[in-house]
Scaffold this motif. Structure first.
Motif, PDB file in Angstrom:
ATOM      1  N   GLY A 120       0.883  -1.434  -0.150  1.00  0.00           N
ATOM      2  CA  GLY A 120      -0.162   0.094  -0.088  1.00  0.00           C
ATOM      3  C   GLY A 120       1.209   1.286   0.072  1.00  0.00           C
ATOM      4  O   GLY A 120       0.607   2.063   0.978  1.00  0.00           O
ATOM      5  N   THR A 121       1.728   1.540  -0.892  1.00  0.00           N
ATOM      6  CA  THR A 121       2.810   2.278  -0.945  1.00  0.00           C
ATOM      7  C   THR A 121       2.483   3.913  -1.222  1.00  0.00           C
ATOM      8  O   THR A 121       3.242   4.492  -0.660  1.00  0.00           O
ATOM      9  CB  THR A 121       3.879   1.900  -1.796  1.00  0.00           C
ATOM     10  OG1 THR A 121       5.034   2.730  -1.877  1.00  0.00           O
ATOM     11  CG2 THR A 121       3.442   2.068  -3.474  1.00  0.00           C
ATOM     12  N   GLY A 122       1.211   3.859  -1.763  1.00  0.00           N
ATOM     13  CA  GLY A 122       0.666   5.423  -2.107  1.00  0.00           C
ATOM     14  C   GLY A 122       1.877   6.333  -2.994  1.00  0.00           C
ATOM     15  O   GLY A 122       2.267   5.864  -3.961  1.00  0.00           O
ATOM     16  N   ASP A 143       0.562  -1.617  -4.654  1.00  0.00           N
ATOM     17  CA  ASP A 143      -0.340  -0.577  -4.413  1.00  0.00           C
ATOM     18  C   ASP A 143      -1.583  -1.285  -5.363  1.00  0.00           C
ATOM     19  O   ASP A 143      -1.278  -1.661  -6.247  1.00  0.00           O
ATOM     20  CB  ASP A 143      -0.256   0.879  -4.620  1.00  0.00           C
ATOM     21  CG  ASP A 143      -1.329   1.509  -3.565  1.00  0.00           C
ATOM     22  OD1 ASP A 143      -0.897   2.243  -2.829  1.00  0.00           O
ATOM     23  OD2 ASP A 143      -2.427   1.760  -4.125  1.00  0.00           O
ATOM     24  N   ALA A 144      -2.823  -0.959  -4.761  1.00  0.00           N
ATOM     25  CA  ALA A 144      -3.952  -1.586  -5.659  1.00  0.00           C
ATOM     26  C   ALA A 144      -4.251  -0.499  -6.867  1.00  0.00           C
ATOM     27  O   ALA A 144      -4.958  -0.774  -7.831  1.00  0.00           O
ATOM     28  CB  ALA A 144      -5.230  -1.552  -4.987  1.00  0.00           C
ATOM     29  N   HIS A 169      -3.579  -6.497  -5.385  1.00  0.00           N
ATOM     30  CA  HIS A 169      -4.359  -6.606  -4.180  1.00  0.00           C
ATOM     31  C   HIS A 169      -3.329  -6.911  -2.891  1.00  0.00           C
ATOM     32  O   HIS A 169      -2.834  -7.983  -2.886  1.00  0.00           O
ATOM     33  CB  HIS A 169      -5.527  -7.568  -3.986  1.00  0.00           C
ATOM     34  CG  HIS A 169      -6.190  -7.522  -2.919  1.00  0.00           C
ATOM     35  ND1 HIS A 169      -7.029  -6.492  -2.203  1.00  0.00           N
ATOM     36  CD2 HIS A 169      -6.277  -8.492  -1.934  1.00  0.00           C
ATOM     37  CE1 HIS A 169      -7.605  -6.909  -1.167  1.00  0.00           C
ATOM     38  NE2 HIS A 169      -6.977  -8.307  -0.778  1.00  0.00           N
ATOM     39  N   LEU A 170      -3.051  -5.988  -1.970  1.00  0.00           N
ATOM     40  CA  LEU A 170      -2.214  -6.288  -1.067  1.00  0.00           C
ATOM     41  C   LEU A 170      -0.896  -6.845  -1.248  1.00  0.00           C
ATOM     42  O   LEU A 170      -0.137  -6.213  -2.432  1.00  0.00           O
ATOM     43  CB  LEU A 170      -2.796  -7.289   0.183  1.00  0.00           C
ATOM     44  CG  LEU A 170      -3.817  -6.434   0.952  1.00  0.00           C
ATOM     45  CD1 LEU A 170      -4.429  -7.417   1.986  1.00  0.00           C
ATOM     46  CD2 LEU A 170      -3.368  -5.171   1.718  1.00  0.00           C
ATOM     47  N   ASN A 184       1.443   0.781   5.849  1.00  0.00           N
ATOM     48  CA  ASN A 184       0.678   1.731   6.286  1.00  0.00           C
ATOM     49  C   ASN A 184      -0.772   1.506   5.443  1.00  0.00           C
ATOM     50  O   ASN A 184      -0.969   2.362   4.600  1.00  0.00           O
ATOM     51  CB  ASN A 184       1.187   3.188   6.342  1.00  0.00           C
ATOM     52  CG  ASN A 184       0.237   4.190   6.816  1.00  0.00           C
ATOM     53  OD1 ASN A 184      -0.777   3.720   7.567  1.00  0.00           O
ATOM     54  ND2 ASN A 184       0.430   5.418   6.206  1.00  0.00           N
ATOM     55  N   GLU A 206     -10.180   5.293  -0.754  1.00  0.00           N
ATOM     56  CA  GLU A 206      -9.641   3.854  -0.766  1.00  0.00           C
ATOM     57  C   GLU A 206      -8.278   3.514   0.109  1.00  0.00           C
ATOM     58  O   GLU A 206      -8.035   2.882   0.298  1.00  0.00           O
ATOM     59  CB  GLU A 206      -9.669   3.150  -2.008  1.00  0.00           C
ATOM     60  CG  GLU A 206      -8.602   3.658  -3.040  1.00  0.00           C
ATOM     61  CD  GLU A 206      -8.935   5.056  -3.882  1.00  0.00           C
ATOM     62  OE1 GLU A 206      -9.906   5.536  -3.564  1.00  0.00           O
ATOM     63  OE2 GLU A 206      -8.371   5.263  -4.815  1.00  0.00           O
ATOM     64  N   ALA A 207      -7.599   5.182   0.356  1.00  0.00           N
ATOM     65  CA  ALA A 207      -6.345   5.082   1.128  1.00  0.00           C
ATOM     66  C   ALA A 207      -6.497   5.113   2.710  1.00  0.00           C
ATOM     67  O   ALA A 207      -5.735   5.240   3.436  1.00  0.00           O
ATOM     68  CB  ALA A 207      -5.591   6.236   0.588  1.00  0.00           C
TER      69      ALA A 207
END
Ligand SMILES: C[S@@+](CC[C@H](N)C(=O)[O-])C[C@H]1O[C@@H](n2cnc3c(N)ncnc32)[C@H](O)[C@@H]1O
Length: 278
Positions: A120-122, A143-144, A169-170, A184, A206-207
């Motif tokens: 989920g690196t953003g 990240d998705a 996904h994950l 995070n 979604e974050a």
């Protein structure tokens, strides 16, 4: 007559304050110094400098955006994280200071050569900070969101930091074998949607939110920890300050060890999860 720098700064700070911004003066200074390419000291030593009409218009637009409670980092277009200047904007969460603390915890216990993963690196914040500190380790980041990964990859390229960016996904498509997995993930409960600071409405939903108690994705990643980690590996999670007991329980039922660590404000904020009790 053209307004002086100080009069415009004071007016902008008053405007931001009237729109509920706590650090109004400080934020006005940030916006002005960024937009006019001046240091904060310059703002005061050149207080009587007349501001050109075009700059007045530009500054007004920025201040009005912030007044509508758009996050300051979106208005500036960047956010500093662990000494790295990251480009941010709609599509990625603005990296928070607590997450810098998470990176510090991870680095304090990551000395080997094993690969590292940021789930989920953003904007790429955690992955890039890890790569900067541990250039010899391979760093993967998932990240998705395609939009987030595009911003993260651009940040990596601009900073000259090589991270493997994976859309999934994950960590579902990744083979495992990580010395540390850091995440995070979204952890706000759906029930809190609409009750948070107005700035959150600008960030990708979604974050932020993950199921009725905020723990859907965290539970799912914990369930995958054994597969993802090397035998001595560590899964590090950032979480809400009241979620420690639920996370500890999710680990217990999977036979994982979990220790909750506090952030600098003293709130339980990070979970350190291992397969073996170390
Ligand atoms: C709270 S943000 C954190 C971003 C970044 N790691 C940071 O600390 O600034 C959560 C991130 O998880 C991503 N995400 C949400 N659901 C996901 C999923 N199912 N699989 C992978 N990533 C997901 C979001 O797109 C978002 O970038």
């Amino acid at each position: 007559m053209l307004p002086t720098l100080m009069s415009l700064l004071q007016r902008s700070a008053d405007y931001l304050k009237s729109h509920g911004i706590d650090n109004a003066r400080r934020e006005a200074e940030w916006l002005f110094s960024d937009a006019l390419a001046l240091t904060r000291l310059d703002l005061y030593t050149r207080f009587d400098m007349p501001v050109e009409e075009a700059d007045v218009v530009r500054l007004r637009t920025l201040v009005q955006r912030r007044g509508r409670r758009e996050p300051l980092a979106y208005v500036l277009g960047n956010q500093d994280f662990c000494g790295l200047r990251l480009t941010v904007g709609p599509g990625v969460l603005v990296p928070r200071p607590e997450t810098e603390e998470l990176v510090g915890l991870v680095l304090a216990e990551s000395h080997g050569a094993g690969p590292l993963l940021d789930v989920g690196t953003g904007s790429g914040a955690i992955a890039l900070a890890l790569k900067q500190a541990r250039p010899g380790n391979e760093v993967d980041a998932s990240d998705a969101s395609e939009q987030a990964l595009a911003i993260a990859a651009a940040n990596g390229q601009r900073l000259g930091l090589s991270v493997r960016w994976i859309r999934c996904h994950l960590a579902s498509t990744l083979p495992g074998g990580y010395a540390a997995v850091v995440a995070n993930l979204p952890y706000i409960a759906e029930t809190e949607r609409g009750q948070c600071d107005p700035e959150l409405a600008f960030e990708p939903q979604e974050a932020l939110y993950s199921g009725p108690d905020g723990l859907n994705l965290i539970r799912e990643l914990i369930a995958d920890a054994r597969r993802l980690l090397l035998p001595q590996g560590i899964l590090w999670l950032e979480h809400g300050w009241q979620q420690g007991p639920a996370i500890t329980e999710a680990c217990r039922v999977r036979g994982l060890s979990c220790a909750i660590r506090a952030d600098l404000a003293g709130k339980p904020r990070f979970a350190r999860i291992t397969v073996s009790p170390n």
